[in-house]
Motif scaffolding. Structure first.
Motif, short mmCIF file in Angstrom:
data_model
loop_
_atom_site.label_atom_id
_atom_site.label_comp_id
_atom_site.label_asym_id
_atom_site.label_seq_id
_atom_site.Cartn_x
_atom_site.Cartn_y
_atom_site.Cartn_z
N ARG A 15 -60.02 7.81 26.38
CA ARG A 15 -59.48 6.46 26.59
C ARG A 15 -57.95 6.42 26.55
NH1 ARG A 15 -61.63 2.98 21.60
NH2 ARG A 15 -63.55 4.06 22.17
N ASN A 16 -57.34 7.44 25.98
CA ASN A 16 -55.88 7.45 25.87
C ASN A 16 -55.18 7.97 27.12
OD1 ASN A 16 -55.86 6.45 23.16
ND2 ASN A 16 -56.45 8.50 22.46
N ASN A 17 -55.84 8.87 27.85
CA ASN A 17 -55.17 9.42 29.04
C ASN A 17 -55.99 9.28 30.32
OD1 ASN A 17 -57.14 11.46 28.87
ND2 ASN A 17 -55.76 12.94 27.90
N GLY A 18 -57.20 8.75 30.23
CA GLY A 18 -58.02 8.56 31.43
C GLY A 18 -58.51 9.84 32.06
N ARG A 19 -58.56 10.93 31.29
CA ARG A 19 -59.00 12.21 31.80
C ARG A 19 -60.33 12.63 31.18
NH1 ARG A 19 -53.22 15.40 31.09
NH2 ARG A 19 -51.98 14.10 32.52
N THR A 20 -60.96 13.62 31.79
CA THR A 20 -62.28 14.01 31.31
C THR A 20 -62.61 15.47 31.63
OG1 THR A 20 -64.63 13.39 31.35
CG2 THR A 20 -63.46 13.30 33.45
N ILE A 21 -63.46 16.03 30.79
CA ILE A 21 -64.08 17.34 31.03
C ILE A 21 -65.58 17.12 31.08
CG2 ILE A 21 -64.50 19.66 30.12
CD1 ILE A 21 -61.78 19.48 28.72
N ILE A 22 -66.15 17.27 32.27
CA ILE A 22 -67.59 17.09 32.47
C ILE A 22 -68.21 18.44 32.79
CG2 ILE A 22 -69.34 15.98 33.92
CD1 ILE A 22 -67.21 13.79 34.50
N VAL A 23 -69.33 18.74 32.16
CA VAL A 23 -70.03 20.00 32.42
C VAL A 23 -71.39 19.69 33.06
CG1 VAL A 23 -70.92 22.15 31.45
CG2 VAL A 23 -68.88 21.07 30.45
N PRO A 24 -71.52 19.91 34.37
CA PRO A 24 -72.81 19.70 35.04
C PRO A 24 -73.82 20.78 34.65
CG PRO A 24 -70.97 19.72 36.61
CD PRO A 24 -70.47 20.28 35.32
N LEU A 25 -75.04 20.33 34.35
CA LEU A 25 -76.13 21.25 34.02
C LEU A 25 -77.34 20.93 34.90
CD1 LEU A 25 -75.84 20.97 30.12
CD2 LEU A 25 -74.87 22.76 31.58
N ASP A 26 -77.05 20.52 36.14
CA ASP A 26 -78.10 20.06 37.05
C ASP A 26 -78.56 21.15 38.02
OD1 ASP A 26 -75.41 19.80 38.14
OD2 ASP A 26 -76.31 18.88 39.89
N HIS A 27 -78.06 22.36 37.86
CA HIS A 27 -78.32 23.42 38.83
C HIS A 27 -79.77 23.91 38.86
CE1 HIS A 27 -74.07 23.34 37.90
NE2 HIS A 27 -73.79 24.14 38.90
N VAL A 199 -61.77 14.01 39.90
CA VAL A 199 -61.95 15.27 39.17
C VAL A 199 -62.32 16.37 40.15
CG1 VAL A 199 -62.64 14.10 37.06
CG2 VAL A 199 -64.40 14.84 38.66
N ILE A 200 -62.04 17.60 39.76
CA ILE A 200 -62.31 18.72 40.67
C ILE A 200 -63.59 19.45 40.29
CG2 ILE A 200 -59.89 19.07 41.24
CD1 ILE A 200 -59.97 21.55 39.34
N ALA A 201 -64.23 20.00 41.33
CA ALA A 201 -65.40 20.84 41.15
C ALA A 201 -64.96 22.27 40.86
CB ALA A 201 -66.26 20.81 42.42
N GLY A 202 -65.86 23.06 40.31
CA GLY A 202 -65.54 24.45 40.01
C GLY A 202 -65.81 25.39 41.17
N GLY A 224 -54.66 14.63 39.09
CA GLY A 224 -56.10 14.64 38.90
C GLY A 224 -56.48 14.20 37.50
N ALA A 225 -57.75 13.81 37.35
CA ALA A 225 -58.23 13.26 36.08
C ALA A 225 -59.08 14.25 35.31
CB ALA A 225 -59.01 11.98 36.33
N GLY A 226 -59.06 15.53 35.71
CA GLY A 226 -59.83 16.51 34.98
C GLY A 226 -60.78 17.29 35.85
N LEU A 227 -61.94 17.62 35.32
CA LEU A 227 -62.83 18.53 36.01
C LEU A 227 -64.29 18.19 35.77
CD1 LEU A 227 -63.57 21.49 33.82
CD2 LEU A 227 -61.44 20.28 33.32
N SER A 228 -65.11 18.63 36.70
CA SER A 228 -66.56 18.62 36.56
C SER A 228 -67.03 20.00 37.01
CB SER A 228 -67.19 17.52 37.42
OG SER A 228 -68.60 17.56 37.36
N VAL A 229 -67.08 20.93 36.07
CA VAL A 229 -67.30 22.35 36.35
C VAL A 229 -68.54 22.84 35.63
CG1 VAL A 229 -66.35 24.66 36.01
CG2 VAL A 229 -64.86 22.81 36.80
N GLY A 230 -69.43 23.50 36.36
CA GLY A 230 -70.68 23.97 35.79
C GLY A 230 -70.71 25.45 35.48
N ARG A 231 -71.00 26.27 36.50
CA ARG A 231 -71.24 27.70 36.27
C ARG A 231 -70.08 28.43 35.61
NH1 ARG A 231 -73.32 28.62 42.29
NH2 ARG A 231 -71.80 26.95 42.50
N ASN A 232 -68.86 28.06 35.95
CA ASN A 232 -67.71 28.73 35.34
C ASN A 232 -67.57 28.40 33.85
OD1 ASN A 232 -66.18 30.28 37.50
ND2 ASN A 232 -66.49 28.30 38.52
#
Length: 263
Positions: A15-27, A199-202, A224-232
């Motif tokens: 909430r302070n910087n509007g950024r995020t780290i998302i880890v997709p586990l939908d593979h 956000v960027i993909a991996g 950019g606001a961060g990432l949504s990276v799975g396998r990496n």
């Protein structure tokens, strides 16, 4: 913004910087139970410990990954699916609803659209309808926007990525996930064309940790606001460590060399 949506956004973004780290586990739907997705509770524990803001998964997986303890982490339910076994793997079908996500206590939903595929009209219609429905319930929508089809020569081309991102914004998504264009200057134009976080993909598994950390750093420098990276992340030998390094880049504005010391 709908108060409920604002509250949920704060659960999956800083909430302070509007950024995020998302880890997709939908593979698992796409390619099966690959390494990193077998013991899901362990994987979720590791990425949460490293400081990830949210995990992303299909509606059947929270029962296999809920830990009832440990560090808290946001939940995004993915509503699109296709498999690598299909002759049309880029055609994403809806396999869940906003109501499914609400019943699971999710903080957001996500939808995958492949622009350029022969089934693009169906995917666009699904995205538009889901954004409208989700907005009624105060549920944030993450749109994974890619260009994959017979007319697409390079899905990483800046103008193509910018177009993908803009489509997601135009149809009502609250967070846009796209490919990184390869350099901060071109990615800055992608971000400038959006009025919501990008956000960027991996992408495919990268050759080194530094490649990933550098890519995330460059995307942040471009706005950019961060990432949504799975396998990496979930296939890393030490998922908590790579997330911790990325956390310093995304949320504390560390330089690459300093973050790499954590690895």
């Amino acid at each position: 913004m709908h108060l409920g949506k604002a509250i949920r956004m704060e659960r999956i973004m800083n909430r302070n910087n509007g950024r995020t780290i998302i880890v997709p586990l939908d593979h698992g739907v796409t390619v099966g139970p690959i390494y990193g997705l077998v013991d899901l509770r362990k994987t979720v524990d590791q990425v949460a410990e490293g400081g990830a803001n949210a995990m992303l998964m299909h509606k059947g997986i929270p029962r296999c990954s809920h830990r009832a303890g440990g560090k808290d982490i946001g939940l995004i339910i993915h509503l699109s699916a296709s498999t690598s076994l299909s002759p049309h793997p880029n055609a994403k079908a809806l396999v869940g609803t906003v109501a499914d996500a609400l019943k699971l206590g999710a903080d957001a939903i996500s939808v995958h659209v492949n622009l350029g595929d022969e089934t693009e009209p169906n995917m666009l219609a699904d995205l538009g309808s889901l954004c409208a429905e989700a907005n009624e319930w105060g549920m944030p929508v993450l749109a994974m926007m890619y260009a994959r089809g017979p007319k697409i020569d390079n899905e990483y081309a800046p103008n193509i990525v910018a177009h993908c991102a803009r489509v997601g914004v135009e149809l009502g998504a609250d967070i846009i996930k796209v490919n990184y264009t390869g350099d901060p200057q071109s990615f800055k134009k992608v971000v400038k064309g959006c009025c919501v976080p990008v956000v960027i993909a991996g992408g495919p598994k990268l050759e080194s940790d530094r490649d990933l950390v550098q890519m995330v750093y460059d995307s942040i420098q471009a706005g950019g606001a961060g990432l949504s990276v799975g396998r990496n992340i979930f296939q890393h030998k030490k998922p908590a460590h790579i997330v911790a390094a990325l956390n310093k880049i995304v949320h504390e504005n560390w330089e690459v060399d300093a973050a790499m010391q954590l690895l």
